[in-house]
Design an enzyme around this catalytic site. Structure first.
Site, short mmCIF file in Angstrom:
data_model
loop_
_atom_site.label_atom_id
_atom_site.label_comp_id
_atom_site.label_asym_id
_atom_site.label_seq_id
_atom_site.Cartn_x
_atom_site.Cartn_y
_atom_site.Cartn_z
N TYR A 81 69.27 86.17 55.39
CA TYR A 81 69.23 85.81 54.14
C TYR A 81 67.71 85.63 53.76
O TYR A 81 66.77 85.74 54.41
CB TYR A 81 70.00 84.50 53.98
CG TYR A 81 69.09 83.35 54.63
CD1 TYR A 81 68.78 83.01 55.88
CD2 TYR A 81 68.48 82.68 53.57
CE1 TYR A 81 68.03 81.82 56.30
CE2 TYR A 81 67.62 81.31 54.13
CZ TYR A 81 67.83 80.97 55.36
OH TYR A 81 67.14 80.07 55.75
N LEU B 93 58.74 81.11 61.25
CA LEU B 93 59.14 82.08 60.25
C LEU B 93 57.85 82.41 59.21
O LEU B 93 57.07 81.44 59.18
CB LEU B 93 60.04 81.71 59.22
CG LEU B 93 60.74 82.45 58.18
CD1 LEU B 93 61.54 83.69 58.65
CD2 LEU B 93 61.30 82.01 57.12
N LYS C 115 64.88 85.81 59.74
CA LYS C 115 65.46 84.72 58.75
C LYS C 115 67.12 84.79 58.87
O LYS C 115 67.71 85.58 57.99
CB LYS C 115 64.92 84.94 57.28
CG LYS C 115 65.14 83.60 56.37
CD LYS C 115 64.10 83.74 55.36
CE LYS C 115 64.58 82.88 54.43
NZ LYS C 115 64.45 81.29 54.88
N GLU D 162 56.79 74.40 63.09
CA GLU D 162 57.36 74.54 61.79
C GLU D 162 58.45 73.61 61.43
O GLU D 162 58.80 72.83 62.44
CB GLU D 162 57.74 75.94 61.17
CG GLU D 162 59.17 76.49 61.87
CD GLU D 162 59.41 77.68 61.44
OE1 GLU D 162 59.21 77.92 60.48
OE2 GLU D 162 60.51 78.31 62.21
N1 PDD Z 1 63.72 78.37 54.19
N2 PDD Z 1 60.36 78.03 57.88
C1 PDD Z 1 61.92 78.13 58.02
C2 PDD Z 1 62.55 77.68 59.18
C3 PDD Z 1 62.56 78.16 56.77
O1 PDD Z 1 63.55 78.25 56.74
C4 PDD Z 1 61.65 78.59 55.55
C5 PDD Z 1 62.23 78.77 53.98
C6 PDD Z 1 60.29 78.44 55.75
C7 PDD Z 1 59.43 78.58 54.68
O2 PDD Z 1 59.49 79.95 53.95
P1 PDD Z 1 59.22 80.62 52.63
O3 PDD Z 1 57.82 80.00 52.08
O4 PDD Z 1 59.44 81.95 52.53
O5 PDD Z 1 60.17 80.00 51.60
C8 PDD Z 1 59.79 78.39 56.83
C9 PDD Z 1 64.26 78.53 52.77
C10 PDD Z 1 63.63 77.68 51.60
C11 PDD Z 1 65.49 78.09 52.90
O6 PDD Z 1 66.39 78.14 53.98
O7 PDD Z 1 66.21 77.56 51.95
#
Ligand code: PDD
Length: 285
Positions: A33, A204, A147, A180
């Site tokens: 996703y 991620l 992801k 993270e």
């Molecule tokens: N999550 N690390 C993890 C495990 C994440 O699920 C996310 C983002 C990030 C930050 O990634 P980005 O800057 O590309 O949003 C880091 C999204 C927002 C979610 O699952 O809703």
């Protein structure tokens, strides 16, 4: 306002937008996703999100059912059905529906779902008080760079954080380094340097993380991508980033204050610089 979703080729009211009960996403979390922010009709780094989606899908041998430009057009159309000023686009691709078997049949048609809804911003209180986080030993799989929709550990991490009156859980490796969060990347200011875990299978590659590092470098802040610990002597600030949070200061971890216990200057600056970039986007849309 009734939301409209795109599901497998059709725009439908959200309540009617359903997928098969034998979808492999439902039965095996066999999918990937993306979450993309859109401000004033302008998507934030859409290309980077789509490329990450493609990379995630390829990593688990799913062929996206369309080209990235076609997907970008569909995302725009879905947004146009739900045109919030601050919007959050969710795209999910699974391997498709088939009688339950761990080994997937070849040639399944992937299921694709796109929704667009209002993106809630962090409250003024959270911005001024900072985020309250906890740490837990990482219990996730060894491909956090994908992801994946398999987010059970993130759910558990968020539940544990909420149970302890906190907002986010940061995962620790076996040596105590911060990797993270459940849905965020995390950073520290250590001796005036912005430090974050390097990109590997344990984190991620956040699109916001990349923007944060880029604005930091643009404004002359030194960046180090290396493992780091809360116990480092010169650590004065922590912060986290994601599409849904931009940058947020983290002022308490495991019930203890970080730095002064108030949002620190680096987190505040990075947040403001990032929001300025978003504003520029809004004005140009
Ligand atoms: N999550 N690390 C993890 C495990 C994440 O699920 C996310 C983002 C990030 C930050 O990634 P980005 O800057 O590309 O949003 C880091 C999204 C927002 C979610 O699952 O809703």
């Amino acid at each position: 306002m009734t939301l409209t979703a795109w599901v497998n080729g059709r725009f439908l009211p959200l309540d009617e937008a359903t997928v098969h009960i034998e979808d492999r996403g439902f039965q095996f979390a066999d999918g990937v996703y993306e979450v993309i922010a859109c401000f004033g009709g302008t998507f934030l780094d859409m290309d980077a999100h789509l490329k990450r989606l493609q990379r995630s899908a390829e990593s688990i041998n799913i062929d996206l059912p369309m080209t990235l430009p076609e997907l970008a057009t569909l995302i725009e159309q879905t947004y146009n059905h739900n045109p919030f000023d601050d919007a959050m686009i969710y795209v999910q691709v699974t391997r498709g529906a088939a009688p339950r078997s761990h080994l997937p049949n070849a040639g399944l048609t992937p299921t694709m779902v796109i929704t667009s809804r209002h993106l809630p911003m962090p409250s003024a209180e959270k911005i001024s008080d900072g985020i309250n986080a906890i740490t837990l030993e990482d219990m996730r799989w060894k491909r956090c760079d994908i992801k994946s929709i398999a987010l059970l550990t993130s759910v558990i991490g968020k539940q544990e954080a909420a149970y302890r009156g906190a907002d986010e859980t940061f995962w620790l490796d076996a040596d105590g380094h911060l990797l993270e969060g459940c849905a965020t990347n995390c950073f520290a200011a250590i001796n005036g340097v912005l430090v974050t875990h390097p990109l590997d299978h344990q984190v991620l590659g956040g699109i916001t993380r990349r923007m944060v590092l880029s604005v930091a470098r643009t404004h002359g802040i030194t960046v180090q991508e290396r493992p780091w610990m809360l116990s480092e002597a010169e650590l004065t600030e922590c912060m986290m980033s994601s599409t849904t949070n931009a940058v947020m200061p983290v002022c308490h971890i495991n019930g203890e204050v970080v730095g002064t216990g108030e949002p620190g200057p680096m987190a505040i600056q990075l947040r403001n610089w990032l929001l300025d970039e978003f504003d520029k986007l809004k004005r140009h849309s």
